[in-house]
Design an enzyme around this catalytic site. Sequence first.
Site, PDB file in Angstrom:
ATOM      1  CD  GLU A 109      71.000  71.875  87.012  1.00 17.66           C
ATOM      2  OE1 GLU A 109      70.061  72.695  87.038  1.00 17.66           O
ATOM      3  OE2 GLU A 109      71.631  71.573  85.985  1.00 17.66           O
ATOM      4  CE  LYS A 164      70.323  71.496  78.971  1.00 17.72           C
ATOM      5  NZ  LYS A 164      70.836  72.712  79.599  1.00 17.72           N
TER       6      LYS A 164
HETATM    7  N1  PSU Z   1      70.760  70.337  82.235  1.00 15.91           N
HETATM    8  C1  PSU Z   1      69.668  69.617  81.918  1.00 15.91           C
HETATM    9  N2  PSU Z   1      68.454  70.238  81.953  1.00 15.91           N
HETATM   10  C2  PSU Z   1      68.315  71.544  82.343  1.00 15.91           C
HETATM   11  C3  PSU Z   1      69.478  72.314  82.661  1.00 15.91           C
HETATM   12  C4  PSU Z   1      70.667  71.654  82.599  1.00 15.91           C
HETATM   13  O1  PSU Z   1      69.790  68.450  81.579  1.00 15.91           O
HETATM   14  O2  PSU Z   1      67.203  72.029  82.416  1.00 15.91           O
HETATM   15  C5  PSU Z   1      69.374  73.763  83.118  1.00 15.91           C
HETATM   16  C6  PSU Z   1      70.597  74.074  83.995  1.00 15.91           C
HETATM   17  O3  PSU Z   1      70.114  74.517  85.232  1.00 15.91           O
HETATM   18  C7  PSU Z   1      71.329  75.182  83.274  1.00 15.91           C
HETATM   19  C8  PSU Z   1      70.183  75.882  82.620  1.00 15.91           C
HETATM   20  O4  PSU Z   1      72.076  75.988  84.148  1.00 15.91           O
HETATM   21  O5  PSU Z   1      69.390  74.784  82.131  1.00 15.91           O
HETATM   22  C9  PSU Z   1      70.635  76.843  81.564  1.00 15.91           C
HETATM   23  O6  PSU Z   1      69.616  77.775  81.340  1.00 15.91           O
HETATM   24  P1  PSU Z   1      69.909  79.119  80.505  1.00 15.91           P
HETATM   25  O7  PSU Z   1      70.266  78.629  79.125  1.00 15.91           O
HETATM   26  O8  PSU Z   1      68.615  79.892  80.552  1.00 15.91           O
HETATM   27  O9  PSU Z   1      71.046  79.818  81.197  1.00 15.91           O
END
Ligand code: PSU
Length: 306
Positions: A25, A159
């Site tokens: 990604e 996370k």
């Molecule tokens: N993993 C990381 N850092 C990030 C992300 C994932 O170590 O910034 C990103 C990924 O792209 C994931 C997103 O899909 O954060 C999730 O965002 P949200 O909670 O707004 O869906």
Amino acid sequence: MSVPLTFSPEVAAARAQGAPIVALESTIITHGMPYPQNLDTARRVEDTVRAGGATPATIAVLDGALHVGLTPAALETLAQARDVAKLSRADLAVCMATGGTGATTVAATMIAAHLAGIAVFATGGIGGVHRGSEDSFDISADLQELAQTPVTVVAAGAKAILDLPKTLEVLETNGVPVIAVGHDALPAFWSRDAGLAAPLRLDTPAEIAAAHRMRGTLGLPGGQLVANPIPQDAEIPAETLAPLIEQAEAEARVAGITGKAVTPHLLARLFELTEGRTLTANIALVLNNAALAAEIAREIVNQTPK
Ligand code: PSU
Ligand code: MN
């Protein structure tokens, strides 16, 4: 009309040979880490996939084109760009249709990977159910995507800034297997143990590949979440982080930060509060996930009859 995908020369060659490919990604590059560590990490992640015998395909939308695999120059431009859009399932088509540039989250990267016929994707951590979701309704579209798009996503769990029990419940409701690797506990990104049992456990890339293929054979939609614990020497114990996460959350609430800004904000604040330790850990776990994803991708190719 065929799907407009732009392949890097390296990915085009791998596709032509039926060689293993690992999707990566780009939101982690633009919104998850500061420059220049983001660029350095993106390059090292790609090199780790290559060292593992697979081809890296970093995914992003550049001037309206959905790129599967970025050239070194494009990767560098993206890592330095400011105000790049963060694209999930909801945003992808609008960005492409209007000639925009954006980084793909887990959800949007899964969509692109599947369109390109790529079965395996490595990232850091997926989005999930945020704390306080009973009021904010903030649940990442990553969870819905795992429920409907057949890609195996290798992450270090979800996370620790999320509500992990609720995240597991939503995944279970949506039929997403959450598979801890060589470990009974659910890994929580910066920590190896979230204090929760993982719903499933597998110990080898071959088993994970076989499970991926079996879902296809059964005609089940959706992917698998492979939760790979951060290497021991890189982890930050959950007890150390818990009060700092509480603090970052409380500050974000007071500042009125909502929607897509929440995850990048919390990551940046934890970087400050830990004097960079969360970033060091994040880099270590992404590299670890890239290595495992390459092995799974190779196994899927090996197990698939020619
Ligand atoms: N993993 C990381 N850092 C990030 C992300 C994932 O170590 O910034 C990103 C990924 O792209 C994931 C997103 O899909 O954060 C999730 O965002 P949200 O909670 O707004 O869906
Ligand atoms: Mn969200």
